[in-house]
Design a protein around this motif. Sequence first.
Motif, PDB file in Angstrom:
ATOM      1  N   ASP A  20      -8.318  11.096   2.184  1.00 19.56           N
ATOM      2  CA  ASP A  20      -6.962  11.197   1.657  1.00 19.56           C
ATOM      3  C   ASP A  20      -6.708  10.114   0.606  1.00 19.56           C
ATOM      4  O   ASP A  20      -7.584   9.316   0.278  1.00 19.56           O
ATOM      5  N   TYR A  21      -5.481  10.083   0.085  1.00 28.37           N
ATOM      6  CA  TYR A  21      -5.136   9.161  -0.992  1.00 28.37           C
ATOM      7  C   TYR A  21      -5.050   7.704  -0.543  1.00 28.37           C
ATOM      8  O   TYR A  21      -5.013   6.803  -1.353  1.00 28.37           O
ATOM      9  N   SER A  58     -11.065  23.791   8.687  1.00 26.43           N
ATOM     10  CA  SER A  58     -11.001  23.208   7.344  1.00 26.43           C
ATOM     11  C   SER A  58      -9.749  22.356   7.203  1.00 26.43           C
ATOM     12  O   SER A  58      -8.804  22.482   7.971  1.00 26.43           O
ATOM     13  N   ILE A  59      -9.795  21.464   6.209  1.00 27.39           N
ATOM     14  CA  ILE A  59      -8.700  20.537   5.925  1.00 27.39           C
ATOM     15  C   ILE A  59      -8.428  20.594   4.426  1.00 27.39           C
ATOM     16  O   ILE A  59      -9.351  20.622   3.626  1.00 27.39           O
ATOM     17  N   THR A  65       0.766  15.924   2.071  1.00 27.23           N
ATOM     18  CA  THR A  65       0.617  16.794   3.242  1.00 27.23           C
ATOM     19  C   THR A  65      -0.854  17.105   3.474  1.00 27.23           C
ATOM     20  O   THR A  65      -1.579  17.428   2.541  1.00 27.23           O
ATOM     21  N   LEU A  66      -1.272  16.996   4.725  1.00 30.94           N
ATOM     22  CA  LEU A  66      -2.597  17.446   5.143  1.00 30.94           C
ATOM     23  C   LEU A  66      -2.415  18.749   5.903  1.00 30.94           C
ATOM     24  O   LEU A  66      -1.581  18.845   6.804  1.00 30.94           O
ATOM     25  N   TYR A  78       2.584  15.788   7.700  1.00 36.40           N
ATOM     26  CA  TYR A  78       3.344  15.501   6.489  1.00 36.40           C
ATOM     27  C   TYR A  78       3.783  14.044   6.439  1.00 36.40           C
ATOM     28  O   TYR A  78       4.479  13.571   7.334  1.00 36.40           O
ATOM     29  N   ASN A  79       3.363  13.338   5.384  1.00 40.02           N
ATOM     30  CA  ASN A  79       3.844  11.982   5.120  1.00 40.02           C
ATOM     31  C   ASN A  79       3.731  11.068   6.351  1.00 40.02           C
ATOM     32  O   ASN A  79       4.657  10.346   6.695  1.00 40.02           O
ATOM     33  N   ASN A  80       2.577  11.127   7.004  1.00 39.17           N
ATOM     34  CA  ASN A  80       2.301  10.333   8.208  1.00 39.17           C
ATOM     35  C   ASN A  80       3.270  10.609   9.356  1.00 39.17           C
ATOM     36  O   ASN A  80       3.540   9.747  10.175  1.00 39.17           O
ATOM     37  N   VAL A  81       3.811  11.817   9.405  1.00 37.12           N
ATOM     38  CA  VAL A  81       4.688  12.232  10.488  1.00 37.12           C
ATOM     39  C   VAL A  81       3.871  13.145  11.401  1.00 37.12           C
ATOM     40  O   VAL A  81       2.882  13.730  10.989  1.00 37.12           O
TER      41      VAL A  81
END
Length: 104
Positions: A20-21, A58-59, A65-66, A78-81
Amino acid sequence: QYQVSNSALPNNYVSCIIQDYSSNYWIGTRDGLAKFDGINWTIYDTLNSGISSNTINSILIDADTLWFATKKGISKFYNNVKIRKLFKNAERNKNINLFIFFVI
Protein backbone atom coordinates in the motif's frame (compact mmCIF):
# COMPACT_ATOMS: atom_id res chain seq x y z
CA GLN A 1 11.49 -16.02 3.30
CA TYR A 2 8.50 -15.86 5.60
CA GLN A 3 6.35 -18.85 6.34
CA VAL A 4 4.08 -20.10 9.11
CA SER A 5 7.02 -21.49 11.11
CA ASN A 6 8.94 -18.17 11.34
CA SER A 7 6.23 -15.49 11.17
CA ALA A 8 2.59 -14.77 11.94
CA LEU A 9 1.61 -15.62 8.37
CA PRO A 10 -1.70 -17.53 8.68
CA ASN A 11 -0.95 -20.07 5.91
CA ASN A 12 1.98 -20.93 3.64
CA TYR A 13 -0.29 -20.77 0.58
CA VAL A 14 -0.16 -17.13 -0.54
CA SER A 15 -2.65 -16.13 -3.23
CA CYS A 16 -1.71 -12.44 -3.52
CA ILE A 17 0.60 -9.74 -2.17
CA ILE A 18 0.28 -5.99 -2.57
CA GLN A 19 2.08 -2.99 -1.07
CA ASP A 20 0.00 0.00 0.00
CA TYR A 21 0.92 3.69 -0.05
CA SER A 22 2.27 3.47 3.53
CA SER A 23 4.67 0.67 2.52
CA ASN A 24 2.66 -2.02 4.33
CA TYR A 25 2.44 -5.41 2.68
CA TRP A 26 -0.97 -7.07 2.51
CA ILE A 27 -0.78 -10.82 2.00
CA GLY A 28 -3.81 -12.92 1.11
CA THR A 29 -3.81 -16.57 2.16
CA ARG A 30 -6.25 -19.46 2.52
CA ASP A 31 -6.53 -18.78 6.25
CA GLY A 32 -6.86 -15.03 6.40
CA LEU A 33 -5.24 -11.73 5.52
CA ALA A 34 -1.87 -10.62 6.90
CA LYS A 35 -0.62 -7.04 7.08
CA PHE A 36 3.14 -6.68 7.51
CA ASP A 37 4.68 -3.26 8.18
CA GLY A 38 8.28 -4.51 8.06
CA ILE A 39 8.34 -5.33 11.78
CA ASN A 40 4.86 -6.25 13.02
CA TRP A 41 2.25 -8.62 11.67
CA THR A 42 -1.51 -8.02 11.96
CA ILE A 43 -3.81 -10.87 11.01
CA TYR A 44 -7.40 -10.35 9.88
CA ASP A 45 -9.84 -13.23 9.69
CA THR A 46 -13.55 -13.91 10.09
CA LEU A 47 -13.19 -14.15 13.88
CA ASN A 48 -11.55 -10.75 14.49
CA SER A 49 -12.72 -8.57 11.59
CA GLY A 50 -15.58 -8.07 9.17
CA ILE A 51 -13.87 -9.89 6.33
CA SER A 52 -16.31 -12.12 4.44
CA SER A 53 -14.08 -15.21 4.24
CA ASN A 54 -10.62 -16.36 5.29
CA THR A 55 -9.84 -17.40 1.71
CA ILE A 56 -8.42 -14.27 0.05
CA ASN A 57 -8.34 -14.44 -3.76
CA SER A 58 -7.12 -10.97 -4.67
CA ILE A 59 -6.44 -7.50 -3.29
CA LEU A 60 -6.85 -4.14 -5.02
CA ILE A 61 -5.80 -0.67 -3.84
CA ASP A 62 -7.93 2.29 -4.85
CA ALA A 63 -6.77 5.60 -3.28
CA ASP A 64 -7.27 5.03 0.47
CA THR A 65 -9.37 1.87 0.12
CA LEU A 66 -8.20 -1.74 0.04
CA TRP A 67 -10.61 -4.17 -1.63
CA PHE A 68 -10.46 -7.89 -0.85
CA ALA A 69 -12.08 -10.52 -3.06
CA THR A 70 -12.73 -13.62 -1.00
CA LYS A 71 -14.34 -16.99 -1.40
CA LYS A 72 -17.63 -15.61 -0.06
CA GLY A 73 -17.74 -12.01 -1.25
CA ILE A 74 -15.97 -8.66 -1.37
CA SER A 75 -14.79 -6.72 1.66
CA LYS A 76 -13.17 -3.32 1.98
CA PHE A 77 -10.79 -1.65 4.39
CA TYR A 78 -11.25 2.12 4.13
CA ASN A 79 -8.79 4.69 5.49
CA ASN A 80 -7.51 2.33 8.22
CA VAL A 81 -11.07 1.73 9.45
CA LYS A 82 -12.49 -1.71 10.23
CA ILE A 83 -12.94 -4.18 7.39
CA ARG A 84 -16.55 -4.59 6.36
CA LYS A 85 -18.45 -6.84 3.99
CA LEU A 86 -19.77 -5.15 0.87
CA PHE A 87 -21.06 -7.96 -1.21
CA LYS A 88 -21.88 -11.53 -0.32
CA ASN A 89 -21.51 -14.19 -2.96
CA ALA A 90 -24.88 -15.86 -3.57
CA GLU A 91 -23.26 -19.01 -4.90
CA ARG A 92 -21.07 -20.10 -2.01
CA ASN A 93 -19.03 -22.51 -4.11
CA LYS A 94 -17.84 -19.79 -6.49
CA ASN A 95 -14.72 -17.75 -5.85
CA ILE A 96 -14.64 -14.03 -6.59
CA ASN A 97 -11.67 -12.20 -8.10
CA LEU A 98 -11.08 -8.52 -8.68
CA PHE A 99 -10.11 -7.40 -12.15
CA ILE A 100 -8.53 -4.07 -13.08
CA PHE A 101 -9.43 -2.33 -16.30
CA PHE A 102 -7.43 0.66 -17.46
CA VAL A 103 -8.99 3.19 -19.80
CA ILE A 104 -6.60 5.43 -21.69
